[in-house]
Design an enzyme around this catalytic site. Structure first.
Site, short mmCIF file in Angstrom:
data_model
loop_
_atom_site.label_atom_id
_atom_site.label_comp_id
_atom_site.label_asym_id
_atom_site.label_seq_id
_atom_site.Cartn_x
_atom_site.Cartn_y
_atom_site.Cartn_z
N LYS A 47 1.11 -0.47 -2.18
CA LYS A 47 1.57 -1.68 -1.49
C LYS A 47 1.03 -2.95 -2.13
O LYS A 47 -0.02 -2.96 -2.78
CB LYS A 47 1.13 -1.62 -0.02
CG LYS A 47 1.80 -0.53 0.81
CD LYS A 47 3.15 -0.95 1.32
CE LYS A 47 3.74 0.10 2.26
NZ LYS A 47 4.99 -0.31 2.86
N ARG A 93 1.84 8.89 3.98
CA ARG A 93 3.08 8.78 3.20
C ARG A 93 2.76 8.16 1.84
O ARG A 93 2.30 7.02 1.76
CB ARG A 93 4.09 7.91 3.96
CG ARG A 93 5.45 7.77 3.29
CD ARG A 93 6.38 6.92 4.15
NE ARG A 93 7.71 6.82 3.58
CZ ARG A 93 8.09 5.89 2.70
NH1 ARG A 93 7.22 4.96 2.29
NH2 ARG A 93 9.32 5.88 2.22
#
Length: 277
Positions: free
Chosen positions: A221, A255
């Protein structure tokens, strides 16, 4: 704690890894790499071999500025690969979508769960998930995917996210979705600043306390790029640190893009925790 979908069961007494499979041309990390059926299948089976118990199939990018994808196009992307994975593996398959027709078609093709960044707020999604009768992951997002990062603000970050998720849980229960089919996702990177993301990671245990399994998606991210000034290709160490913290905070599904390395982290944590039983 077990998560069940039909005859399939997933043991959540330990954290499970969900491998990301984007069959899109434009996802932020691996867009275009797995849009061909043969390469997508190879990647899915590789992640299962590395330890992923869930493969999350996505046919539409949710990165800021990504173009909309029609229902027909999304179906053409995800249904064939779901069918192929099911043919070669008994792993759980998750469909990452916000569209009701894609949810239903994907479950019919063999998907075991629904992963919706819009928390079943789009037209027909709530009823589709109830009809599908599989576990569903409800994610928090402030705003819409295309504009969510423009200027995210919260009166009280954790309370606002918690209130939203509790409201969506109640909507699911009212629609007939089973309580033990509900999973929560705090939505890292979806309408949050860097500090919002790290504050939520620190408070993950508060969401675990709501009584539902928590799914955490931190892999590669931009929060790590902002903190560490690392390009996409150099965010593995930070992603692994985030995964470790999430599991320590009580998250049950992680995830990720990098399954093998994440499994190493979880296996080390499991070994250490085994001495506390």
């Amino acid at each position: 704690m077990w998560l069940r979908s039909g005859e399939k069961g997933l043991d959540l007494s330990v954290a499970q890894v969900m491998g990301i499979l984007n069959v899109t041309p434009d996802s932020f990390s691996d867009g275009g790499k797995f849009k061909q059926l043969d390469t997508a299948l190879k990647r899915a089976l590789e992640m299962v071999e590395q330890g992923a118990t869930i493969i999350d199939v996505g046919g539409e990018s949710t990165r800021p500025g990504a173009p909309d994808v029609s229902v027909d196009e999304e179906l053409a992307r995800v249904v064939p690969i779901i069918e192929k994975i099911k043919e070669y593996s008994d792993c759980w398959i998750s469909i990452d979508t916000s569209k009701a027709p894609v949810m239903l078609a994907s479950v019919q093709a063999g998907a075991s769960m629904i992963n919706d960044v819009c928390a079943l707020q789009n037209a027909g999604a709530l009823q589709a998930a109830a009809d599908a009768n599989v576990p569903v992951c409800l994610m928090h997002m402030q705003g819409a995917p295309r504009t969510m990062q423009s200027a995210p603000r919260y009166a009280n970050l954790c309370l606002d996210v918690k209130t939203f998720l509790e409201q969506r849980v109640e909507a699911c229960l009212q629609a007939g979705i089973k309580k033990d089919h509900i999973i929560l996702d705090l939505g890292f990177g979806f309408g949050k600043t860097m500090d919002h993301n790290f504050a939520l990671l620190n408070a993950t245990h508060e969401f675990v306390a709501l009584g539902y399994p928590v799914l955490t998606g931190l892999s590669r991210k931009s929060m790590f790029a902002q903190l560490l000034n690392r390009p996409l290709s150099e965010r593995l160490a930070a992603s692994l640190a985030g995964a470790m913290i999430a599991v320590q905070q009580g998250s049950k599904i992680i995830r990720v893009h990098d399954v093998s390395a994440t499994m190493d982290v979880i296996n080390v944590l499991n070994k250490v925790n085994s001495f506390n039983k």
